[in-house]
Write a protein that holds these residues in place. Structure first.
Motif, PDB file in Angstrom:
ATOM      1  N   ASN A 170      41.362 104.732  47.614  1.00  0.00           N
ATOM      2  CA  ASN A 170      41.929 106.066  47.382  1.00  0.00           C
ATOM      3  C   ASN A 170      42.705 106.529  48.610  1.00  0.00           C
ATOM      4  O   ASN A 170      42.673 105.883  49.659  1.00  0.00           O
ATOM      5  CB  ASN A 170      40.809 107.065  47.069  1.00  0.00           C
ATOM      6  N   ARG A 171      43.362 107.675  48.478  1.00  0.00           N
ATOM      7  CA  ARG A 171      44.049 108.302  49.610  1.00  0.00           C
ATOM      8  C   ARG A 171      43.440 109.662  49.939  1.00  0.00           C
ATOM      9  O   ARG A 171      44.075 110.503  50.576  1.00  0.00           O
ATOM     10  CB  ARG A 171      45.544 108.448  49.282  1.00  0.00           C
ATOM     11  N   ILE A 172      42.200 109.864  49.493  1.00  0.00           N
ATOM     12  CA  ILE A 172      41.525 111.150  49.681  1.00  0.00           C
ATOM     13  C   ILE A 172      40.868 111.241  51.048  1.00  0.00           C
ATOM     14  O   ILE A 172      40.921 112.262  51.723  1.00  0.00           O
ATOM     15  CB  ILE A 172      40.464 111.369  48.574  1.00  0.00           C
ATOM     16  N   ILE A 173      40.227 110.143  51.466  1.00  0.00           N
ATOM     17  CA  ILE A 173      39.584 110.119  52.781  1.00  0.00           C
ATOM     18  C   ILE A 173      40.143 108.934  53.550  1.00  0.00           C
ATOM     19  O   ILE A 173      40.044 107.786  53.100  1.00  0.00           O
ATOM     20  CB  ILE A 173      38.038 110.072  52.665  1.00  0.00           C
ATOM     21  N   ASN A 174      40.792 109.200  54.663  1.00  0.00           N
ATOM     22  CA  ASN A 174      41.488 108.163  55.432  1.00  0.00           C
ATOM     23  C   ASN A 174      40.816 107.989  56.785  1.00  0.00           C
ATOM     24  O   ASN A 174      41.366 108.314  57.831  1.00  0.00           O
ATOM     25  CB  ASN A 174      42.969 108.528  55.613  1.00  0.00           C
ATOM     26  N   HIS A 175      39.595 107.461  56.731  1.00  0.00           N
ATOM     27  CA  HIS A 175      38.762 107.334  57.922  1.00  0.00           C
ATOM     28  C   HIS A 175      37.915 106.093  57.778  1.00  0.00           C
ATOM     29  O   HIS A 175      37.360 105.833  56.715  1.00  0.00           O
ATOM     30  CB  HIS A 175      37.874 108.581  58.052  1.00  0.00           C
ATOM     31  N   TYR A 188      28.048 122.303  39.261  1.00  0.00           N
ATOM     32  CA  TYR A 188      28.682 123.071  40.328  1.00  0.00           C
ATOM     33  C   TYR A 188      28.970 122.169  41.530  1.00  0.00           C
ATOM     34  O   TYR A 188      28.128 121.356  41.915  1.00  0.00           O
ATOM     35  CB  TYR A 188      27.775 124.205  40.808  1.00  0.00           C
ATOM     36  N   ILE A 189      30.148 122.329  42.117  1.00  0.00           N
ATOM     37  CA  ILE A 189      30.437 121.745  43.422  1.00  0.00           C
ATOM     38  C   ILE A 189      30.146 122.831  44.447  1.00  0.00           C
ATOM     39  O   ILE A 189      30.867 123.837  44.521  1.00  0.00           O
ATOM     40  CB  ILE A 189      31.900 121.281  43.525  1.00  0.00           C
ATOM     41  N   LEU A 190      29.076 122.655  45.216  1.00  0.00           N
ATOM     42  CA  LEU A 190      28.629 123.662  46.166  1.00  0.00           C
ATOM     43  C   LEU A 190      29.161 123.371  47.565  1.00  0.00           C
ATOM     44  O   LEU A 190      29.848 122.367  47.781  1.00  0.00           O
ATOM     45  CB  LEU A 190      27.093 123.706  46.177  1.00  0.00           C
ATOM     46  N   ARG A 191      28.825 124.233  48.493  1.00  0.00           N
ATOM     47  CA  ARG A 191      29.261 124.033  49.877  1.00  0.00           C
ATOM     48  C   ARG A 191      28.585 122.789  50.459  1.00  0.00           C
ATOM     49  O   ARG A 191      27.545 122.330  49.992  1.00  0.00           O
ATOM     50  CB  ARG A 191      28.947 125.251  50.735  1.00  0.00           C
ATOM     51  N   VAL A 192      29.195 122.254  51.480  1.00  0.00           N
ATOM     52  CA  VAL A 192      28.638 121.083  52.164  1.00  0.00           C
ATOM     53  C   VAL A 192      27.358 121.496  52.883  1.00  0.00           C
ATOM     54  O   VAL A 192      27.282 122.561  53.506  1.00  0.00           O
ATOM     55  CB  VAL A 192      29.653 120.514  53.164  1.00  0.00           C
ATOM     56  N   PHE A 211      34.496 114.206  52.299  1.00  0.00           N
ATOM     57  CA  PHE A 211      35.574 113.880  51.373  1.00  0.00           C
ATOM     58  C   PHE A 211      35.637 114.909  50.245  1.00  0.00           C
ATOM     59  O   PHE A 211      34.633 115.473  49.834  1.00  0.00           O
ATOM     60  CB  PHE A 211      35.460 112.452  50.830  1.00  0.00           C
ATOM     61  N   ALA A 212      36.846 115.147  49.787  1.00  0.00           N
ATOM     62  CA  ALA A 212      37.092 116.167  48.772  1.00  0.00           C
ATOM     63  C   ALA A 212      36.669 115.685  47.397  1.00  0.00           C
ATOM     64  O   ALA A 212      36.730 114.499  47.076  1.00  0.00           O
ATOM     65  CB  ALA A 212      38.578 116.525  48.757  1.00  0.00           C
ATOM     66  N   LEU A 213      36.244 116.638  46.575  1.00  0.00           N
ATOM     67  CA  LEU A 213      35.910 116.369  45.179  1.00  0.00           C
ATOM     68  C   LEU A 213      36.747 117.254  44.280  1.00  0.00           C
ATOM     69  O   LEU A 213      37.037 118.406  44.607  1.00  0.00           O
ATOM     70  CB  LEU A 213      34.427 116.674  44.902  1.00  0.00           C
TER      71      LEU A 213
END
Length: 312
Positions: A170-175, A188-192, A211-213
């Protein structure tokens, strides 16, 4: 350190004849009476060997105690893509890491160190999984359906779940290393989780990566929507909070690529999950704010429909 366990397990799993029975034999060589099982799971494209391990804690539910249970799930399509590809594929990193954590926990118990709560670890062993087209790089497919694996791995006994999965295509997390997701609970997508960020900082000695969802990522496979990968699929089958632990790279790497496993990254991710399990069983690590979750439900209602295939 988990390097010893990773190397020993890699030697077992990097084989055309890799099986759940071989993994069980290895784990029992550490603790002969450990609670581990393997059995075949049949799917539409073949079969795989489920492997499930319970590591009892001093005050865990398995002993009638009150400490919470952590689930650590190694997600993958397969360890290999034979006959198309020869050798261990990148997609197998999640299984390798989860099993290494199990082996390390057993070794700790052998040496007299017991966690407070139970830890349940599960994955599956398949050396010849199919592949499927996907952009920007091909995905590893699986001989079994995601819902089948969920049914075997996600139980009501789990109070929180970490899911480790290769997330390189993917190109979402580049690490290069690993990253965690925001907490996902009941649609629900909650806080980290700040507590998990603290564990990540401590174990890596570096700034944390998240990484983003998208909302699509936490819906079940089979609804025709785009998914980053299967890392959050267990969240569709439980009320427990789920966090993804993604093994990542700077560039897009196909799940079916061989020679793409970096043990130092898996060791970091495994050590992070081990330390999170220690803290969680001791009541020192929270995946989400229960009071805030109650308020968001009161304000906006249930989001559990995102755990289903939706309106057909």
């Amino acid at each position: 350190m988990l390097y010893k366990q990773l190397i020993e397990l890699f030697d077992i799993l990097d084989s055309a004849s890799a099986s759940g029975a071989q993994v069980v034999e290895y784990l029992r060589s550490i603790v002969p009476d450990c609670q581990v099982e393997t059995y075949p799971l049949e799917g539409p494209k073949g079969h795989t060997d489920m492997v499930r391990i319970l590591i009892p804690g001093k005050n865990g539910k398995s002993k009638g105690g009150s400490a919470k249970t952590m689930g650590i799930l190694g997600r993958l399509g397969g360890l290999g893509a034979r006959p198309e590809q020869l050798g261990f594929v990148s997609d197998g990193d999640g299984a390798l890491t989860a099993l290494a954590v199990a082996a390390k926990l057993l070794d700790m118990q052998k040496k007299g160190d017991f966690l407070e709560g139970d830890v349940f670890i599960s994955t599956h062993v398949c050396p010849d999984a199919p592949t499927t087209p996907h952009e920007p790089v091909p995905f590893m497919n699986s001989p079994v359906e995601t819902w089948q694996v969920n049914k075997e791995e996600v139980t009501d006994d789990l109070d929180a779940v970490l899911v480790v999965d290769t997330t390189k295509g993917n190109r979402i997390i580049n690490h290069r290393g690993f990253a965690i997701s925001p907490t996902v609970k009941e649609g629900y997508i909650l806080r980290v989780s700040e507590d998990l960020l603290d564990v990540m900082i401590s174990t890596t000695g570096r700034l944390p990566h998240v990484f983003a969802l998208s909302q699509q990522d936490i819906t079940p496979y089979g609804n025709g929507l785009y998914h980053l990968n299967s890392i959050l699929q267990p969240a569709t089958a439980t009320k427990a909070p789920v966090v993804g632990v993604a093994v990542t790279t700077e560039t897009t790497v196909a799940g079916c690529a061989t020679g793409a496993t970096h043990l130092e990254d898996l060791e970091d991710a495994g050590r992070f999950m081990l330390e999170a399990a220690k803290a969680f069983g001791n009541g020192l690590c929270s995946f989400y704010d229960e009071e805030e979750f109650g308020r968001i439900q009161k304000l906006y209602g249930s989001m559990e429909h995102f755990q289903t295939l939706g309106k057909q």
